[in-house]
Motif scaffolding. Structure first.
Motif, PDB file in Angstrom:
ATOM      1  N   ASP A 113      -3.017   4.758  -7.523  1.00  0.00           N
ATOM      2  CA  ASP A 113      -2.964   3.402  -8.584  1.00  0.00           C
ATOM      3  C   ASP A 113      -2.123   3.008  -9.148  1.00  0.00           C
ATOM      4  O   ASP A 113      -1.663   1.443  -8.755  1.00  0.00           O
ATOM      5  N   ALA A 120      -4.746  10.431  -6.666  1.00  0.00           N
ATOM      6  CA  ALA A 120      -5.057   9.128  -6.532  1.00  0.00           C
ATOM      7  C   ALA A 120      -4.854   8.619  -7.853  1.00  0.00           C
ATOM      8  O   ALA A 120      -4.304   6.969  -7.727  1.00  0.00           O
ATOM      9  N   ALA A 121      -5.236   8.452  -9.030  1.00  0.00           N
ATOM     10  CA  ALA A 121      -4.455   8.045  -9.562  1.00  0.00           C
ATOM     11  C   ALA A 121      -2.845   7.940 -10.001  1.00  0.00           C
ATOM     12  O   ALA A 121      -2.755   6.065 -10.178  1.00  0.00           O
ATOM     13  N   ARG A 152       0.452   1.581  -6.501  1.00  0.00           N
ATOM     14  CA  ARG A 152       0.207  -0.072  -6.087  1.00  0.00           C
ATOM     15  C   ARG A 152      -0.124  -0.913  -6.647  1.00  0.00           C
ATOM     16  O   ARG A 152       0.728  -1.553  -6.333  1.00  0.00           O
ATOM     17  N   TRP A 153      -0.348  -0.989  -8.115  1.00  0.00           N
ATOM     18  CA  TRP A 153      -0.081  -1.901  -9.152  1.00  0.00           C
ATOM     19  C   TRP A 153       0.945  -1.986  -9.092  1.00  0.00           C
ATOM     20  O   TRP A 153       1.503  -3.677  -9.418  1.00  0.00           O
ATOM     21  N   GLU A 157       0.723  -1.118  -0.309  1.00  0.00           N
ATOM     22  CA  GLU A 157       0.137   0.017  -0.168  1.00  0.00           C
ATOM     23  C   GLU A 157       0.441   0.948   0.024  1.00  0.00           C
ATOM     24  O   GLU A 157       1.771   1.514   0.550  1.00  0.00           O
ATOM     25  N   ASN A 213      -0.390   4.292  -0.302  1.00  0.00           N
ATOM     26  CA  ASN A 213      -1.011   5.816   0.326  1.00  0.00           C
ATOM     27  C   ASN A 213      -0.673   6.414   2.306  1.00  0.00           C
ATOM     28  O   ASN A 213      -1.277   4.822   2.652  1.00  0.00           O
TER      29      ASN A 213
END
Length: 582
Positions: free
Chosen positions: A458, A454-455, A461-462, A411, A413
């Motif tokens: 993401d 946020a993008a 995270r990927w 994670e 974030n």
């Protein structure tokens, strides 16, 4: 005229040969852009960690060295606060500068391999593998103000410098000197950044022997000695600088009080005492403290504090009632220092260390005379061994190994910041960076920026969750290639010095990794009442047998222990204002 006409073609050819440099630069810029989506995780009450580093940095920026003296001033190495102060002077976002340091370390690691004449794709593979290391953009701790932002690149630079020195063993003194200086300087800075940096010494000793020993034969012996002396001088320079500044401002010549013999002996003397029941995670039990009060007048001065509010605040509330004031080994050293400060012995470094020496001498004398049950003489902070530790470590090894390659819970974030406006103001002021939203502090909503962040998160995270299988495959292929190369050399009855060095690097790295992971598991399993939520790092022992393959980057365990639901875990040390040992 021919030269003029050919120069554009020459430049084009150079660009084609170094295409990977431009791709690597593009990857680095892309990572910098993605990491701008990560705000700082500010913990306003982390007075022994994040906030301490920022206060020390502010004092350095104000020209006051580490500021007024108290029990925290010399508790941790000053290299990271000095780095934060320099960044504050430059006015750059702190996370941006920290990542620049890591990218520079990755680039120098690739540069160290230049004598191997690697193909462009191989250089790019090495750089990209190091660059995308998920350790560098994990959200729980890598967004905090902690020292691993420097220890990771410093460790990489130490290894890169030794590799660069070894691969240039047939070059002149001038070509090898920068790598010797880089090795010494980064090792010295690493040692002053964290107090438990001893884990790197095994690898350094192994690689140093391999890097310098071929140069110490024949007429090159004098130049090799000069290189060694240069490295030693470069390593000693940071230590002497910091120690001299500490002596000038605080009257003690040394880098950190956790390195001071007086403090280490005092803590070790307390741990010697063996009175009453022995608990797995308690190095100095309350029963032991009561016995020590009767034989050490100096330690008895601390009784109102260790058995009062300070002891209550630091007490473990998971396995005991807090009123019992049983303090876990990982926290007792801080409770001990807080009590000494409350007793009024931190007016100067000399007075504090003299008081610790009194405690060490009084307790050791009582133990040696048999006036109090005790173990053998001790010095330092290693907790005493308990039979339950073996089972705990055996249980933790499979989890650790599984977690080394399992990124499914990764994670990027960061959590919400903790604190009021007053508590988090120093984070905004000194770092020149954003902080994650704090429920008790003012937050200005920026919708467009939030959507963009946020993008980016993401994508991070990927990347973090899908890179594990790729790294695992790379490690397996490296070992297969090494085995094939080994068979080739045996059949041809040949000796390849680069291959021998790669094997030595693997052995040294594996040994250091095992000691690092073992010490991490040992600390979390022997010094805390439950495995801490601080995710242990694994400097992978997977390498490189082949000179064209670097060691796999450090990786982390992302999951909490099996069978431990989130609701059953104790609050994090950071949220309770306790040090994260970082």
């Amino acid at each position: 005229m021919n030269t003029a006409r050919e120069s554009p073609l020459t430049a084009l050819g150079s660009l084609r040969r170094h295409w990977w440099v431009w791709v690597a630069a593009a990857l680095a810029l892309a990572k910098l852009a993605l990491l701008r989506a990560q705000p700082i995780y500010a913990i306003g009450n982390a007075i022994h960690d994040d906030q301490l580093f920022l206060k020390l940095a502010r004092s350095i920026a104000d020209g006051q060295w580490l500021g007024p003296y108290d029990n925290l001033t010399l508790a941790k190495g000053p290299v990271y606060p000095a780095f934060v102060a320099l960044n504050h002077f430059l006015g750059l976002p702190l996370r941006f500068t920290e990542e620049l340091v890591y990218i520079a370390a990755c680039a120098l690691a690739v540069r160290a391999l230049r004598p191997l004449a690697l193909a462009g794709w191989a250089c790019l593979l090495v750089f990209a593998t190091l660059l995308v290391n998920p350790l560098t953009y994990e959200g729980q701790e890598m967004t905090r103000i902690l020292r691993q932002h420097l220890t990771v690149p410093f460790a990489l630079l130490v290894c890169a410098a030794l590799v660069g020195l070894a691969l240039r063993r047939d070059r002149g003194f001038v070509a090898r000197l920068p790598w010797a200086l880089l090795f010494g300087l980064t090792l010295g800075l690493f040692w002053l950044t964290r107090e438990e940096g001893i884990w790197i010494l095994g690898m350094v000793a192994f690689l140093s022997a391999l890097a310098f020993s071929p140069l110490a034969i024949g007429p090159a012996r004098g130049r090799t000695l000069a290189l060694l002396l240069s490295a030693v001088a470069a390593a000693a320079a940071p230590y002497l600088t910091v120690a001299s500044l500490n002596e000038r401002h605080y009257g003690w010549f040394g880098p950190s009080e956790f390195h001071a013999r007086d403090f280490r002996d005092a803590y070790g003397a307390l741990v010697r005492v063996r009175v009453g029941p022995q608990y797995p995670y308690i190095a100095v039990t309350r029963e032991a403290r009561e016995a020590i009060y009767s034989v050490s007048p100096a330690f008895a001065e601390l009784r109102p504090f260790l058995e009062g509010k300070i002891g209550y605040d630091w007490a473990d509330g998971t396995a005991f009632h807090r009123e019992e004031r049983q303090i876990a080994a990982g926290w007792f050293m801080w409770a001990f220092r807080d009590a000494v400060a409350a007793a009024g012995h931190y007016s100067s470094a000399r007075e504090a260390l003299a008081f610790y020496r009194r405690i060490a001498d009084e307790v050791n004398r009582a133990c040696d005379q048999g006036r109090i049950p005790a173990r053998g003489p001790r010095s330092g902070f290693a907790p005493p061994w308990h039979p339950e530790h073996a089972a705990a470590i055996r249980h933790g090894v499979p989890l650790f190994l599984r977690g080394a390659f399992d990124f499914s819970g990764f994670e990027p974030n960061p959590p919400e910041s903790i604190g009021t406006d007053d508590e988090v103001r120093i984070f905004r002021d000194i770092t020149h960076d954003r902080i994650s939203p704090a429920p008790r502090a003012t937050y200005i909503e920026l919708p467009a920026q939030r959507r963009l962040d946020a993008a980016k998160l993401d994508l991070l995270r990927w990347l973090g969750r899908n890179i594990g299988p790729w790294l695992t495959s790379l490690i397996v292929l490296a070992h297969l290639a090494a085995f094939v190369r080994f068979v080739q050399l045996v059949r041809a009855r040949q000796f390849s010095w680069p291959f021998a060095f790669a094997v030595g690097a693997w052995a040294g790295g594996a040994g250091s990794s095992r000691s690092t992971s073992s010490s991490t598991r040992l600390r979390s399993r022997t010094s805390m009442p439950r495995p801490t939520r601080r995710r242990s790092r694994c400097c992978s022992s997977s390498p490189c047998w082949s000179p064209s393959m670097p060691r796999a980057p450090g990786m982390r365990r992302w999951r909490r222990p099996l069978g431990a639901p989130a609701s059953s875990l104790p609050a994090s040390r950071a949220q309770r204002g306790r040090p994260a040992s970082a």
